[in-house]
Design an enzyme around this catalytic site. Structure first.
Site, PDB file in Angstrom:
ATOM      1  N   GLN A  71      -0.759 -83.634  48.697  1.00 25.67           N
ATOM      2  CA  GLN A  71      -1.034 -82.293  47.937  1.00 25.67           C
ATOM      3  C   GLN A  71      -2.187 -81.584  48.839  1.00 25.67           C
ATOM      4  O   GLN A  71      -2.881 -80.931  48.236  1.00 25.67           O
ATOM      5  CB  GLN A  71      -1.744 -82.901  46.669  1.00 25.67           C
ATOM      6  N   SER A  72      -1.852 -81.397  50.174  1.00 26.99           N
ATOM      7  CA  SER A  72      -2.854 -80.758  51.163  1.00 26.99           C
ATOM      8  C   SER A  72      -2.561 -79.053  50.582  1.00 26.99           C
ATOM      9  O   SER A  72      -1.360 -78.618  50.715  1.00 26.99           O
ATOM     10  CB  SER A  72      -2.567 -80.756  52.368  1.00 26.99           C
ATOM     11  N   ASN A  73      -3.611 -78.439  50.402  1.00 23.60           N
ATOM     12  CA  ASN A  73      -3.635 -77.083  50.141  1.00 23.60           C
ATOM     13  C   ASN A  73      -3.683 -76.377  51.636  1.00 23.60           C
ATOM     14  O   ASN A  73      -2.903 -75.269  51.775  1.00 23.60           O
ATOM     15  CB  ASN A  73      -4.877 -76.437  49.449  1.00 23.60           C
TER      16      ASN A  73
END
Ligand SMILES: *Cc1c(COP(=O)(O)O)cnc(C)c1O
Length: 319
Positions: A71-73
């Site tokens: 879930q890396s932005n």
């Protein structure tokens, strides 16, 4: 002049949080809306990438390679910027391919990024392989480190501090989520360069405070060098609180859920489960425990992360 791609919607607004301030009964609260930087649902990495990717392009890069959590932005914003600039994007993500793409990972795929899976233990080797493979295929790769926390990434936030200072909102504190430390490093440097009297508190999302302080000091000092400024920041001048890490990176607990609900129900504002939810939870706890003095003004620097709200891992547990 340091090369920069102009892509973010700037300046991001600063808004008061009157209802939340009243309900918490503590300092007057404000928010700096870096969740609204404009690129693919926004966030702090957009500002950093303006500088980091400008350098990549100056090196003739055709493929951006970077790394992060599922879930890396940072990965999502890198993938979007690559698409926008007509570059390829190769991501190395921690974990395994989810059955149903959701949240940031869904967006990575939508932006056409190529994904390779790794673990936090093996990722450096996998990044290296990904780089060499792209190089061998003649795709001119450029490697962006975790979180784009390089001296250039920090410079972006030194400019962001200047932008905030010019907005004329007086604050005694800036509170933000800190992880790979580039955002806090830039703010600390920007504050020092402008002679700001307030204090900047990083709420660590994952690392021990000592590590974050060292990293902030190092990145801020390197960024200062790059700007031709003689300023040096020492670790003891950096303020970090690591009391809110809970069960670790990306594990949303009851504190994060409460913070997300409070911001949503009293201000109509969204926080994310990994970073801003945790930093806001820390800020709320500090307010309740009387950490801030009466009459102080606190600015919460919103760093984004909204797509993770819709990830299968978090969405069912938000209510
Ligand atoms: C990456 C990120 C942070 C942390 O920024 P660092 O510069 O890595 O410390 C905070 N909030 C969000 C939403 C992020 O994506």
């Amino acid at each position: 002049m340091i090369p920069r791609i102009r892509i973010a919607h700037l300046p991001t607004p600063v808004e008061p949080l009157p209802r939340l301030s009243t309900i918490l009964g503590g300092p007057r609260l404000w928010v700096k809306r870096d969740d609204q930087t404009g690129l693919a649902l926004g966030g702090n990495k957009t500002r950093k990438l303006e500088f980091v990717v400008a350098e990549a392009q100056a090196h003739g890069a055709q493929t951006l390679i970077t790394v992060g959590a599922v879930q890396s932005n940072h990965c999502r914003q890198t993938a979007a910027l690559a698409a926008r600039l007509g570059l390829e994007c190769a991501l190395v993500l921690f974990g395994e391919s989810p059955k149903n793409p959701s949240g940031n990972y869904l967006l990575d795929r939508l932006f056409g990024a190529e994904v390779t899976w790794a673990t936090r233990e093996t990722y450096e080797a996998v990044l290296q392989e990904t780089f060499e493979k792209a190089w061998a295929e003649g795709r001119r790769p450029y490697l962006i480190p975790l979180g784009a926390s390089t001296p250039l990434g920090a410079i972006a936030y030194a400019y962001a501090f200047k932008e905030f200072a010019e907005q004329g909102i007086e604050a005694d504190w800036i509170v933000l989520a800190s992880s790979s430390a580039g955002t806090q490093a830039g703010l600390v440097l920007g504050a020092r360069l402008s002679g700001w009297r307030g204090r900047i508190l990083g709420i660590s999302v994952d690392h021990p405070a000592g590590w974050v302080k060292e990293r902030v000091a190092e990145l801020a000092s390197q960024a200062a060098d790059r700007l031709g400024e003689s300023v040096r920041i020492a670790p003891h001048e950096v303020e970090v609180n690591d009391s809110y890490i809970g069960a670790g990176y990306g594990v949303m607990g009851h504190r994060e859920v409460e913070a997300i609900q409070l911001f949503a129900r009293h201000e109509g504002l969204l926080l994310d489960p990994v970073y801003t939810g945790r930093a806001a939870a820390g800020m709320i706890d500090l307010i309740r425990s009387g950490f801030f003095k009466p009459g102080e003004r606190v600015l919460f620097w919103h760093t984004g992360g909204i797509p993770a709200l819709f990830a299968d891992r978090y969405a069912p547990n938000l209510l």
